[in-house]
Motif scaffolding. Sequence first.
Motif, mmCIF file in Angstrom:
data_model
loop_
_atom_site.group_PDB
_atom_site.id
_atom_site.type_symbol
_atom_site.label_atom_id
_atom_site.label_comp_id
_atom_site.label_asym_id
_atom_site.label_seq_id
_atom_site.Cartn_x
_atom_site.Cartn_y
_atom_site.Cartn_z
ATOM 1 N N HIS A 54 -47.853 6.132 37.432
ATOM 2 C CA HIS A 54 -47.379 4.995 38.248
ATOM 3 C C HIS A 54 -46.243 5.429 39.173
ATOM 4 C CE1 HIS A 54 -49.759 2.511 35.541
ATOM 5 N NE2 HIS A 54 -49.082 2.990 34.505
ATOM 6 N N PRO A 55 -46.499 6.424 40.030
ATOM 7 C CA PRO A 55 -45.418 6.991 40.838
ATOM 8 C C PRO A 55 -44.825 6.016 41.866
ATOM 9 C CG PRO A 55 -47.538 7.880 41.539
ATOM 10 C CD PRO A 55 -47.791 7.105 40.278
ATOM 11 N N HIS A 56 -45.524 4.915 42.132
ATOM 12 C CA HIS A 56 -45.019 3.977 43.139
ATOM 13 C C HIS A 56 -44.288 2.774 42.530
ATOM 14 C CE1 HIS A 56 -47.006 6.463 46.026
ATOM 15 N NE2 HIS A 56 -48.159 6.291 45.412
ATOM 16 N N THR A 57 -43.961 2.882 41.243
ATOM 17 C CA THR A 57 -43.220 1.798 40.565
ATOM 18 C C THR A 57 -41.902 1.527 41.281
ATOM 19 O OG1 THR A 57 -44.158 2.583 38.481
ATOM 20 C CG2 THR A 57 -42.311 1.047 38.328
ATOM 21 N N GLU A 58 -41.635 0.240 41.501
ATOM 22 C CA GLU A 58 -40.417 -0.146 42.236
ATOM 23 C C GLU A 58 -39.330 -0.733 41.351
ATOM 24 O OE1 GLU A 58 -41.645 -1.788 46.470
ATOM 25 O OE2 GLU A 58 -43.056 -2.504 44.948
ATOM 26 N N LEU A 59 -39.723 -1.205 40.150
ATOM 27 C CA LEU A 59 -38.769 -1.933 39.305
ATOM 28 C C LEU A 59 -39.198 -1.839 37.842
ATOM 29 C CD1 LEU A 59 -36.328 -3.791 40.077
ATOM 30 C CD2 LEU A 59 -37.941 -5.715 39.996
ATOM 31 N N ILE A 60 -38.216 -1.678 36.957
ATOM 32 C CA ILE A 60 -38.475 -1.752 35.514
ATOM 33 C C ILE A 60 -37.995 -3.120 35.033
ATOM 34 C CG2 ILE A 60 -37.970 -0.780 33.239
ATOM 35 C CD1 ILE A 60 -39.590 1.158 34.952
ATOM 36 N N VAL A 61 -38.869 -3.841 34.342
ATOM 37 C CA VAL A 61 -38.556 -5.167 33.805
ATOM 38 C C VAL A 61 -38.423 -5.023 32.289
ATOM 39 C CG1 VAL A 61 -39.418 -7.523 33.515
ATOM 40 C CG2 VAL A 61 -39.827 -6.309 35.674
ATOM 41 N N GLY A 62 -37.225 -5.288 31.739
ATOM 42 C CA GLY A 62 -36.980 -5.065 30.312
ATOM 43 C C GLY A 62 -36.881 -6.352 29.533
ATOM 44 N N GLN A 76 -32.876 4.416 35.685
ATOM 45 C CA GLN A 76 -31.926 5.372 36.273
ATOM 46 C C GLN A 76 -32.583 6.727 36.510
ATOM 47 O OE1 GLN A 76 -28.173 5.779 36.809
ATOM 48 N NE2 GLN A 76 -28.722 3.763 37.584
ATOM 49 N N ARG A 77 -33.329 7.200 35.524
ATOM 50 C CA ARG A 77 -34.055 8.472 35.655
ATOM 51 C C ARG A 77 -34.990 8.462 36.845
ATOM 52 N NH1 ARG A 77 -35.654 11.765 31.302
ATOM 53 N NH2 ARG A 77 -33.819 12.180 30.030
ATOM 54 N N LEU A 78 -35.641 7.290 37.037
ATOM 55 C CA LEU A 78 -36.647 7.172 38.094
ATOM 56 C C LEU A 78 -36.007 6.831 39.444
ATOM 57 C CD1 LEU A 78 -39.235 5.116 36.005
ATOM 58 C CD2 LEU A 78 -39.538 7.492 36.752
ATOM 59 N N GLY A 79 -34.730 6.481 39.415
ATOM 60 C CA GLY A 79 -34.034 6.105 40.649
ATOM 61 C C GLY A 79 -34.460 4.753 41.173
ATOM 62 N N ILE A 80 -34.836 3.838 40.259
ATOM 63 C CA ILE A 80 -35.236 2.481 40.656
ATOM 64 C C ILE A 80 -34.408 1.463 39.871
ATOM 65 C CG2 ILE A 80 -37.566 3.200 41.332
ATOM 66 C CD1 ILE A 80 -38.626 2.172 38.687
ATOM 67 N N GLY A 81 -34.589 0.183 40.189
ATOM 68 C CA GLY A 81 -33.791 -0.869 39.575
ATOM 69 C C GLY A 81 -34.344 -1.349 38.247
ATOM 70 N N PHE A 82 -33.511 -2.105 37.533
ATOM 71 C CA PHE A 82 -33.872 -2.702 36.246
ATOM 72 C C PHE A 82 -33.509 -4.175 36.290
ATOM 73 C CE2 PHE A 82 -32.536 -4.190 32.053
ATOM 74 C CZ PHE A 82 -33.659 -3.894 31.294
ATOM 75 N N VAL A 83 -34.417 -5.033 35.808
ATOM 76 C CA VAL A 83 -34.097 -6.463 35.698
ATOM 77 C C VAL A 83 -34.386 -6.965 34.287
ATOM 78 C CG1 VAL A 83 -34.495 -6.910 38.160
ATOM 79 C CG2 VAL A 83 -36.338 -7.309 36.518
ATOM 80 N N LEU A 84 -33.701 -8.053 33.928
ATOM 81 C CA LEU A 84 -33.756 -8.597 32.573
ATOM 82 C C LEU A 84 -34.723 -9.767 32.451
ATOM 83 C CD1 LEU A 84 -29.939 -9.216 31.848
ATOM 84 C CD2 LEU A 84 -31.113 -7.021 31.835
ATOM 85 N N ASP A 117 -39.430 -9.646 43.583
ATOM 86 C CA ASP A 117 -40.014 -10.168 44.829
ATOM 87 C C ASP A 117 -41.539 -10.205 44.733
ATOM 88 O OD1 ASP A 117 -37.495 -10.339 46.027
ATOM 89 O OD2 ASP A 117 -37.592 -8.244 46.694
ATOM 90 N N PRO A 118 -42.185 -11.132 45.467
ATOM 91 C CA PRO A 118 -43.648 -11.153 45.509
ATOM 92 C C PRO A 118 -44.191 -9.790 45.954
ATOM 93 C CG PRO A 118 -42.748 -13.115 46.575
ATOM 94 C CD PRO A 118 -41.586 -12.202 46.280
ATOM 95 N N GLY A 119 -45.215 -9.323 45.268
ATOM 96 C CA GLY A 119 -45.848 -8.057 45.630
ATOM 97 C C GLY A 119 -45.161 -6.822 45.091
ATOM 98 N N GLN A 120 -43.967 -6.974 44.505
ATOM 99 C CA GLN A 120 -43.237 -5.805 43.996
ATOM 100 C C GLN A 120 -43.988 -5.173 42.821
ATOM 101 O OE1 GLN A 120 -39.074 -6.753 43.279
ATOM 102 N NE2 GLN A 120 -38.459 -4.854 44.274
ATOM 103 N N LYS A 121 -44.024 -3.844 42.808
ATOM 104 C CA LYS A 121 -44.742 -3.107 41.755
ATOM 105 C C LYS A 121 -43.793 -2.874 40.591
ATOM 106 C CE LYS A 121 -47.753 -0.625 44.987
ATOM 107 N NZ LYS A 121 -47.152 -1.145 46.265
ATOM 108 N N VAL A 122 -44.136 -3.453 39.424
ATOM 109 C CA VAL A 122 -43.233 -3.393 38.274
ATOM 110 C C VAL A 122 -43.925 -2.840 37.029
ATOM 111 C CG1 VAL A 122 -42.029 -5.438 39.192
ATOM 112 C CG2 VAL A 122 -43.666 -5.729 37.326
ATOM 113 N N LEU A 123 -43.100 -2.265 36.140
ATOM 114 C CA LEU A 123 -43.534 -1.898 34.791
ATOM 115 C C LEU A 123 -42.652 -2.668 33.820
ATOM 116 C CD1 LEU A 123 -43.952 1.977 35.112
ATOM 117 C CD2 LEU A 123 -45.778 0.362 34.513
ATOM 118 N N LEU A 150 -47.972 -3.058 36.964
ATOM 119 C CA LEU A 150 -48.776 -1.835 36.869
ATOM 120 C C LEU A 150 -49.121 -1.533 35.422
ATOM 121 C CD1 LEU A 150 -46.760 0.339 39.425
ATOM 122 C CD2 LEU A 150 -48.794 -1.062 39.847
ATOM 123 N N GLY A 151 -48.281 -2.019 34.485
ATOM 124 C CA GLY A 151 -48.534 -1.771 33.076
ATOM 125 C C GLY A 151 -47.324 -2.097 32.231
ATOM 126 N N CYS A 152 -47.487 -1.886 30.917
ATOM 127 C CA CYS A 152 -46.417 -2.133 29.956
ATOM 128 C C CYS A 152 -46.133 -0.837 29.198
ATOM 129 C CB CYS A 152 -46.834 -3.206 28.958
ATOM 130 S SG CYS A 152 -47.313 -4.772 29.727
#
Length: 177
Positions: A54-62, A76-84, A117-123, A150-152
Amino acid sequence: SRAQKLELVSQHIRNVPDFPIEGIVFKDICPILKEPKALAAVIDLFEEHVRKNHPHTELIVGLDARGFLFGPLLAQRLGIGFVLVRKKGKLPGPTTSVAYTLEYATAEVEIQVDAVDPGQKVLIIDDLLATGGTLWAACELMKKQKAQVLGCLVVIELKDLCGAEKLPFPVFSLLQC
Ligand code: PRP
Ligand code: ADE
């Protein structure tokens, strides 16, 4: 190696019989957090999976609460954001929520509407997949937000409970019990 990392992670999960109620074997991930090499192994293995699949992941949802322990480190490792995604009533509004059932309780999860955001690619990430109720609710929240899931990702999947069958997206687990 990958096998050594998985072994290290596996050695740092404690099985606690009859917690929080009789009949549940609780998978305690606290030993992973206490051992930096085991925690690094978890993040390494997740990072490897995401970069490859999933190289195009934009956000991690925890997910509240144990998804918060791994999600920000991976993001942080991936250089993308995290949301709760939190249990209901913890986040200042505007929020949206979904009710669900888990292995030994019922609950409701909530997210701030401006978090994704709508359309954002998340894991979506959590420590453990049991009945799948929690991840299902998180997927529903993402649907409401029109995010592209993209997945869990989970550290542990309890295979006997068939939680993955309930989910509309692929589940990647480090360990299957
Ligand atoms: C646990 C675990 C997962 C969920 C899995 O959290 O961390 O989030 O249960 O169960 P399910 O697949 O049957 O939904 P719990 O609700 O106990 O809360 P906590 O993380 O706040 O301890
Ligand atoms: N959440 C739901 N079932 C669980 C289990 N068996 N161990 C740890 N967390 C859980």
